[in-house]
Design a protein around this motif. Structure first.
Motif, PDB file in Angstrom:
ATOM      1  N   ASN A 204     -12.025   7.381 -62.898  1.00  0.00           N
ATOM      2  CA  ASN A 204     -11.614   6.083 -62.376  1.00  0.00           C
ATOM      3  C   ASN A 204     -11.357   5.068 -63.486  1.00  0.00           C
ATOM      4  OD1 ASN A 204     -11.726   6.738 -59.574  1.00  0.00           O
ATOM      5  ND2 ASN A 204     -13.956   6.684 -59.700  1.00  0.00           N
ATOM      6  N   SER A 205     -11.355   5.535 -64.723  1.00  0.00           N
ATOM      7  CA  SER A 205     -11.093   4.642 -65.853  1.00  0.00           C
ATOM      8  C   SER A 205     -10.003   5.225 -66.730  1.00  0.00           C
ATOM      9  CB  SER A 205     -12.377   4.445 -66.673  1.00  0.00           C
ATOM     10  OG  SER A 205     -13.423   3.954 -65.868  1.00  0.00           O
ATOM     11  N   ALA A 206      -9.058   5.903 -66.130  1.00  0.00           N
ATOM     12  CA  ALA A 206      -8.045   6.646 -66.867  1.00  0.00           C
ATOM     13  C   ALA A 206      -7.321   5.760 -67.877  1.00  0.00           C
ATOM     14  CB  ALA A 206      -7.033   7.260 -65.905  1.00  0.00           C
ATOM     15  N   GLY A 207      -7.331   6.208 -69.126  1.00  0.00           N
ATOM     16  CA  GLY A 207      -6.593   5.546 -70.178  1.00  0.00           C
ATOM     17  C   GLY A 207      -7.256   4.341 -70.786  1.00  0.00           C
ATOM     18  N   ARG A 208      -8.451   3.961 -70.313  1.00  0.00           N
ATOM     19  CA  ARG A 208      -9.047   2.699 -70.756  1.00  0.00           C
ATOM     20  C   ARG A 208      -9.971   2.829 -71.950  1.00  0.00           C
ATOM     21  NH1 ARG A 208     -11.235   0.963 -65.103  1.00  0.00           N
ATOM     22  NH2 ARG A 208     -12.731  -0.174 -66.385  1.00  0.00           N
ATOM     23  N   PHE A 209     -10.442   4.043 -72.257  1.00  0.00           N
ATOM     24  CA  PHE A 209     -11.299   4.187 -73.434  1.00  0.00           C
ATOM     25  C   PHE A 209     -11.134   5.580 -74.032  1.00  0.00           C
ATOM     26  CE2 PHE A 209     -13.999   4.846 -69.660  1.00  0.00           C
ATOM     27  CZ  PHE A 209     -14.519   6.117 -69.885  1.00  0.00           C
ATOM     28  N   PRO A 210     -11.490   5.740 -75.310  1.00  0.00           N
ATOM     29  CA  PRO A 210     -11.275   7.018 -75.998  1.00  0.00           C
ATOM     30  C   PRO A 210     -12.140   8.129 -75.413  1.00  0.00           C
ATOM     31  CG  PRO A 210     -11.692   5.239 -77.565  1.00  0.00           C
ATOM     32  CD  PRO A 210     -12.039   4.722 -76.211  1.00  0.00           C
ATOM     33  N   LEU A 211     -11.555   9.324 -75.302  1.00  0.00           N
ATOM     34  CA  LEU A 211     -12.280  10.491 -74.781  1.00  0.00           C
ATOM     35  C   LEU A 211     -12.398  11.607 -75.809  1.00  0.00           C
ATOM     36  CD1 LEU A 211     -10.619  10.844 -71.250  1.00  0.00           C
ATOM     37  CD2 LEU A 211     -12.785   9.728 -71.812  1.00  0.00           C
ATOM     38  N   GLY A 212     -11.543  11.597 -76.823  1.00  0.00           N
ATOM     39  CA  GLY A 212     -11.503  12.755 -77.704  1.00  0.00           C
ATOM     40  C   GLY A 212     -10.991  13.953 -76.934  1.00  0.00           C
ATOM     41  N   LYS A 213     -11.657  15.082 -77.087  1.00  0.00           N
ATOM     42  CA  LYS A 213     -11.199  16.311 -76.435  1.00  0.00           C
ATOM     43  C   LYS A 213     -11.942  16.599 -75.137  1.00  0.00           C
ATOM     44  CE  LYS A 213      -9.275  18.594 -80.423  1.00  0.00           C
ATOM     45  NZ  LYS A 213      -9.151  19.843 -81.188  1.00  0.00           N
ATOM     46  N   GLN A 214     -12.531  15.569 -74.534  1.00  0.00           N
ATOM     47  CA  GLN A 214     -13.195  15.754 -73.251  1.00  0.00           C
ATOM     48  C   GLN A 214     -12.149  15.901 -72.148  1.00  0.00           C
ATOM     49  OE1 GLN A 214     -17.050  13.309 -72.882  1.00  0.00           O
ATOM     50  NE2 GLN A 214     -15.762  12.041 -74.190  1.00  0.00           N
ATOM     51  N   SER A 215     -12.318  16.907 -71.340  1.00  0.00           N
ATOM     52  CA  SER A 215     -11.316  17.226 -70.324  1.00  0.00           C
ATOM     53  C   SER A 215     -11.354  16.230 -69.166  1.00  0.00           C
ATOM     54  CB  SER A 215     -11.545  18.642 -69.785  1.00  0.00           C
ATOM     55  OG  SER A 215     -10.597  18.952 -68.786  1.00  0.00           O
ATOM     56  N   THR A 216     -10.165  15.809 -68.727  1.00  0.00           N
ATOM     57  CA  THR A 216     -10.063  14.970 -67.528  1.00  0.00           C
ATOM     58  C   THR A 216      -9.873  15.813 -66.274  1.00  0.00           C
ATOM     59  OG1 THR A 216      -7.695  14.713 -67.926  1.00  0.00           O
ATOM     60  CG2 THR A 216      -9.149  12.994 -68.788  1.00  0.00           C
ATOM     61  N   ALA A 217      -9.795  17.135 -66.440  1.00  0.00           N
ATOM     62  CA  ALA A 217      -9.810  18.068 -65.313  1.00  0.00           C
ATOM     63  C   ALA A 217     -11.218  18.656 -65.192  1.00  0.00           C
ATOM     64  CB  ALA A 217      -8.792  19.187 -65.526  1.00  0.00           C
ATOM     65  N   PHE A 218     -11.509  19.259 -64.053  1.00  0.00           N
ATOM     66  CA  PHE A 218     -12.852  19.798 -63.844  1.00  0.00           C
ATOM     67  C   PHE A 218     -13.220  20.820 -64.917  1.00  0.00           C
ATOM     68  CE2 PHE A 218     -15.308  23.405 -62.094  1.00  0.00           C
ATOM     69  CZ  PHE A 218     -16.524  22.768 -61.968  1.00  0.00           C
ATOM     70  N   ALA A 219     -12.296  21.732 -65.199  1.00  0.00           N
ATOM     71  CA  ALA A 219     -12.565  22.787 -66.174  1.00  0.00           C
ATOM     72  C   ALA A 219     -11.882  22.468 -67.501  1.00  0.00           C
ATOM     73  CB  ALA A 219     -12.075  24.137 -65.644  1.00  0.00           C
ATOM     74  N   SER A 220     -12.268  23.192 -68.539  1.00  0.00           N
ATOM     75  CA  SER A 220     -11.589  23.067 -69.820  1.00  0.00           C
ATOM     76  C   SER A 220     -10.126  23.468 -69.659  1.00  0.00           C
ATOM     77  CB  SER A 220     -12.260  23.955 -70.868  1.00  0.00           C
ATOM     78  OG  SER A 220     -13.586  23.534 -71.096  1.00  0.00           O
ATOM     79  N   LYS A 221      -9.256  22.794 -70.384  1.00  0.00           N
ATOM     80  CA  LYS A 221      -7.823  23.041 -70.225  1.00  0.00           C
ATOM     81  C   LYS A 221      -7.129  22.764 -71.541  1.00  0.00           C
ATOM     82  CE  LYS A 221      -3.867  21.609 -67.356  1.00  0.00           C
ATOM     83  NZ  LYS A 221      -3.430  20.682 -66.291  1.00  0.00           N
ATOM     84  N   GLY A 222      -6.384  23.769 -72.060  1.00  0.00           N
ATOM     85  CA  GLY A 222      -5.713  23.587 -73.331  1.00  0.00           C
ATOM     86  C   GLY A 222      -6.738  23.332 -74.426  1.00  0.00           C
ATOM     87  N   CYS A 223      -6.580  22.207 -75.116  1.00  0.00           N
ATOM     88  CA  CYS A 223      -7.576  21.854 -76.140  1.00  0.00           C
ATOM     89  C   CYS A 223      -8.440  20.683 -75.669  1.00  0.00           C
ATOM     90  CB  CYS A 223      -6.893  21.524 -77.463  1.00  0.00           C
ATOM     91  SG  CYS A 223      -5.695  20.204 -77.384  1.00  0.00           S
ATOM     92  N   HIS A 224      -8.685  20.633 -74.368  1.00  0.00           N
ATOM     93  CA  HIS A 224      -9.633  19.684 -73.787  1.00  0.00           C
ATOM     94  C   HIS A 224     -10.783  20.477 -73.181  1.00  0.00           C
ATOM     95  CE1 HIS A 224      -5.964  17.223 -74.021  1.00  0.00           C
ATOM     96  NE2 HIS A 224      -6.803  16.212 -74.174  1.00  0.00           N
TER      97      HIS A 224
END
Length: 390
Positions: free
Chosen positions: A149-169
């Motif tokens: 619910n805070s998409a794009g508002r703060f740095p995440l690094g390689k933490q995935s925004t999908a439930f599972a790991s995806k690509g290099c997240h």
């Protein structure tokens, strides 16, 4: 959760500003998930203990925490009992966090001791006014890390925004992920040190900052090579003071010869008594750029770097042990690399300590992925955290 006979990550976490007296708060805490971010309304800040247990400093997504919850965690609360020794009564009491992702607020016996935003930088809260020395108290930590619910508002690094790991997240890190500790500091004690190596001048310059300027006091810096004091200077303690320590027969730091010097910095009162004392270290080295070449100690250095993502299968962002940090560097050196690009994550200070000790170059980055450059809030969040990291 299984019982632990030793405190996890028991080593002192801040190698360039070391005090001998401290209390490590790693180990079992209790916690509660707060999916509706309603904990304040429900009075969780006054908790005297939650129903589940977690092993700090490992995040709840990790196996090492004893939790292993890999779904999204918008918010959670931690609790543990603390007792500040009576011997610290005339000191400033600080509660340090090596890292907590993302918004963190500390409560002592239900009262706020301060709040912090930024998932990858270390920070501290001054809890002096809330301490009852020699008495058990309740420390509660509130975390908000509402990624979805805070998409794009703060740095995440390689933490995935999908439930599972995806690509290099990969698997997310929520909440406390570095050492938490208590430390007594003189009211006019040293807050930080800026150590500047001057290779051309064969000297170090040290600029200390203070929690409060100590009137009528003096600050002394001693430079040691091994156990031998090779330089010393004393100046009046002030917010603008600089100590200069010459190095006879200088031995520059390099990957082939990672020579380090040690420092002892003390504040003395008018009668000569020691108010505060810290230890530090540094290498005498120079890094600059000429054209398209990086120069180390005025000579070109070829960066044969491995890409280090800083993720661990059991600890996620947190190394399982200090030995694991050292081992990563040893393996890289053995494979023929002379350093690492530390990718989209701020590595802990102990990693850089071992890099300095073992002769390993590092290229540091922020965890800037996840920020939407079109959002002013994202820019402010990123820049404020990056300033703290630097």
């Amino acid at each position: 959760m299984k019982k632990y006979s030793q405190i996890p990550r028991s080593e002192y976490p801040r190698p360039q500003l070391v005090r001998r007296e401290w209390i490590n708060l790693n180990g079992p805490w209790t916690f509660e998930f707060d999916p509706g971010i309603s904990g304040m309304e429900r009075g969780l800040n006054t908790s005297r203990g939650f129903g589940r247990r977690i092993l700090v400093p490992f995040c709840p997504e990790s196996r090492l925490s004893g939790v292993g919850h890999t779904d999204f965690i918008p918010s959670l609360w931690y609790h543990r009992k603390i007792t500040v020794p009576r011997e610290w009564k005339d000191k400033r009491v600080l509660m340090h966090f090596g890292g907590a992702d993302y918004q963190c607020e500390l409560f002592i016996d239900g009262k706020s001791a301060g709040a912090h935003c930024g998932g990858t930088v270390s920070f501290s809260f001054d809890i002096t006014s809330l301490v009852r020395h020699g008495t058990e108290q309740d420390a509660v930590v509130r975390i908000v890390d509402d990624i979805r619910n805070s998409a794009g508002r703060f740095p995440l690094g390689k933490q995935s925004t999908a439930f599972a790991s995806k690509g290099c997240h990969y698997t997310r890190t929520t909440g406390i992920w570095q050492t938490v500790w208590l430390e007594p500091v003189a009211m006019e004690g040293i807050k930080s040190l800026l150590i500047l190596p001057d290779l051309a001048g064969s000297r170090f310059a040290i600029r200390p900052s203070f929690h409060a300027e100590p009137p009528g006091c003096f600050v002394t810096a001693r430079l040691l090579d091994g156990k031998k004091t090779i330089a010393e200077e004393t100046v009046p303690a002030s917010s603008s003071c600089i100590l200069t320590l010459p190095v006879a027969n200088p031995e520059p730091w390099s990957p082939r010869n990672p020579h380090l010097y040690s420092f002892i910095i003390e504040i003395h009162d008018r009668s000569g008594g020691v108010i505060d004392s810290v230890e530090s270290y540094a290498g005498l080295r120079k890094v600059h750029v000429e054209g398209n070449r990086i120069m180390l100690n005025n000579k070109p250095v070829y960066l044969r770097f491995v890409l280090d993502q800083g993720f661990y299968p059991d600890g996620i962002w947190t190394a399982p042990s200090d030995k694991a940090l050292k081992r990563d560097i040893e393996l890289s050196l053995k494979a023929g690399f002379n350093g690492a690009r530390l990718h989209k994550k701020v590595f802990e200070e102990r990693f850089h300590y071992w890099a300095d000790k073992l002769g390993y170059l590092t290229w540091g980055e922020s965890a800037s992925w996840g920020c939407d450059p079109n959002l002013s809030e994202a820019a402010n969040n990123f820049l404020s955290e990056w300033r703290d990291i630097i």
